[in-house]
Design a protein around this motif. Structure first.
Motif, PDB file in Angstrom:
ATOM      1  N   SER A  35      -5.047 -10.185   0.172  1.00 45.74           N
ATOM      2  CA  SER A  35      -4.879 -11.597   0.516  1.00 45.74           C
ATOM      3  C   SER A  35      -3.499 -12.120   0.111  1.00 45.74           C
ATOM      4  O   SER A  35      -3.066 -13.159   0.597  1.00 45.74           O
ATOM      5  CB  SER A  35      -5.975 -12.434  -0.134  1.00 45.74           C
ATOM      6  N   THR A  36      -2.803 -11.391  -0.725  1.00 44.73           N
ATOM      7  CA  THR A  36      -1.442 -11.764  -1.126  1.00 44.73           C
ATOM      8  C   THR A  36      -0.419 -11.392  -0.049  1.00 44.73           C
ATOM      9  O   THR A  36       0.744 -11.738  -0.159  1.00 44.73           O
ATOM     10  CB  THR A  36      -1.055 -11.025  -2.425  1.00 44.73           C
ATOM     11  N   GLY A  37      -0.875 -10.617   0.952  1.00 43.77           N
ATOM     12  CA  GLY A  37       0.017 -10.132   1.997  1.00 43.77           C
ATOM     13  C   GLY A  37       0.535  -8.735   1.722  1.00 43.77           C
ATOM     14  O   GLY A  37       1.124  -8.105   2.597  1.00 43.77           O
ATOM     15  N   GLU A  38       0.324  -8.239   0.519  1.00 40.96           N
ATOM     16  CA  GLU A  38       0.792  -6.895   0.164  1.00 40.96           C
ATOM     17  C   GLU A  38      -0.052  -5.826   0.848  1.00 40.96           C
ATOM     18  O   GLU A  38      -1.256  -5.980   1.008  1.00 40.96           O
ATOM     19  CB  GLU A  38       0.698  -6.676  -1.342  1.00 40.96           C
ATOM     20  N   VAL A  39       0.614  -4.740   1.218  1.00 39.19           N
ATOM     21  CA  VAL A  39      -0.057  -3.565   1.770  1.00 39.19           C
ATOM     22  C   VAL A  39       0.194  -2.434   0.782  1.00 39.19           C
ATOM     23  O   VAL A  39       1.333  -2.173   0.405  1.00 39.19           O
ATOM     24  CB  VAL A  39       0.496  -3.211   3.168  1.00 39.19           C
ATOM     25  N   ARG A  40      -0.903  -1.783   0.355  1.00 38.91           N
ATOM     26  CA  ARG A  40      -0.793  -0.743  -0.665  1.00 38.91           C
ATOM     27  C   ARG A  40      -1.662   0.443  -0.283  1.00 38.91           C
ATOM     28  O   ARG A  40      -2.563   0.326   0.536  1.00 38.91           O
ATOM     29  CB  ARG A  40      -1.211  -1.299  -2.025  1.00 38.91           C
ATOM     30  N   LEU A  41      -1.392   1.603  -0.887  1.00 34.37           N
ATOM     31  CA  LEU A  41      -2.179   2.824  -0.685  1.00 34.37           C
ATOM     32  C   LEU A  41      -3.154   3.001  -1.838  1.00 34.37           C
ATOM     33  O   LEU A  41      -2.776   2.845  -3.005  1.00 34.37           O
ATOM     34  CB  LEU A  41      -1.264   4.046  -0.617  1.00 34.37           C
ATOM     35  N   PHE A  42      -4.382   3.348  -1.492  1.00 31.47           N
ATOM     36  CA  PHE A  42      -5.413   3.575  -2.507  1.00 31.47           C
ATOM     37  C   PHE A  42      -6.042   4.938  -2.268  1.00 31.47           C
ATOM     38  O   PHE A  42      -6.428   5.266  -1.148  1.00 31.47           O
ATOM     39  CB  PHE A  42      -6.472   2.471  -2.435  1.00 31.47           C
ATOM     40  N   ASP A  43      -6.158   5.731  -3.332  1.00 31.53           N
ATOM     41  CA  ASP A  43      -6.701   7.085  -3.260  1.00 31.53           C
ATOM     42  C   ASP A  43      -8.154   7.093  -3.728  1.00 31.53           C
ATOM     43  O   ASP A  43      -8.423   7.053  -4.929  1.00 31.53           O
ATOM     44  CB  ASP A  43      -5.858   8.018  -4.127  1.00 31.53           C
ATOM     45  N   THR A  44      -9.094   7.160  -2.792  1.00 26.69           N
ATOM     46  CA  THR A  44     -10.517   7.135  -3.149  1.00 26.69           C
ATOM     47  C   THR A  44     -10.971   8.432  -3.806  1.00 26.69           C
ATOM     48  O   THR A  44     -12.019   8.449  -4.439  1.00 26.69           O
ATOM     49  CB  THR A  44     -11.403   6.868  -1.922  1.00 26.69           C
ATOM     50  N   THR A  45     -10.190   9.505  -3.689  1.00 28.53           N
ATOM     51  CA  THR A  45     -10.606  10.775  -4.293  1.00 28.53           C
ATOM     52  C   THR A  45     -10.565  10.713  -5.816  1.00 28.53           C
ATOM     53  O   THR A  45     -11.133  11.578  -6.479  1.00 28.53           O
ATOM     54  CB  THR A  45      -9.755  11.963  -3.799  1.00 28.53           C
ATOM     55  N   LEU A  46      -9.906   9.717  -6.374  1.00 33.02           N
ATOM     56  CA  LEU A  46      -9.824   9.574  -7.826  1.00 33.02           C
ATOM     57  C   LEU A  46     -11.002   8.792  -8.403  1.00 33.02           C
ATOM     58  O   LEU A  46     -11.138   8.697  -9.622  1.00 33.02           O
ATOM     59  CB  LEU A  46      -8.504   8.895  -8.211  1.00 33.02           C
TER      60      LEU A  46
END
Length: 97
Positions: A35-46
């Motif tokens: 919602s801040t406008g940021e786009v980030r990568l998230f690793d669900t394997t962790l």
């Protein structure tokens, strides 16, 4: 832990952070828009714990649903707080790709 709108969340209440888009990628990675406008990568394997094991199945992983700014899978049986996703995600620079 906190409860908001009859939903129980782990972490600390932060009204300003919600997931607005969650795009599954290969290898358990997700491209998350906040919602801040940021786009980030998230690793669900962790993610650890029995509850997250179904995410190894592509039929589950590739079908996230957003519920009030929270990523859920498997008809809401799996969810993850947006604060956790933000804190454990990586900066994504689309211009560098």
């Amino acid at each position: 832990m906190y409860i908001k709108d009859d939903v129980c969340y782990a972490g600390t209440l932060q009204d300003d952070i919600k997931v607005t888009e969650a795009k599954p990628l290969r290898g358990g990675m997700m491209l998350i828009t906040f919602s801040t406008g940021e786009v980030r990568l998230f690793d669900t394997t962790l993610l650890e714990g029995e509850v997250f094991k179904p995410l190894k199945d592509g039929a589950v992983f590739h079908h996230p649903v957003l519920f009030r700014g929270v990523i859920t899978w498997d008809n809401g049986n799996i969810d993850i707080a947006p604060e956790y996703v933000y804190k454990h995600s990586y900066t994504y620079d689309s211009a560098a790709v």
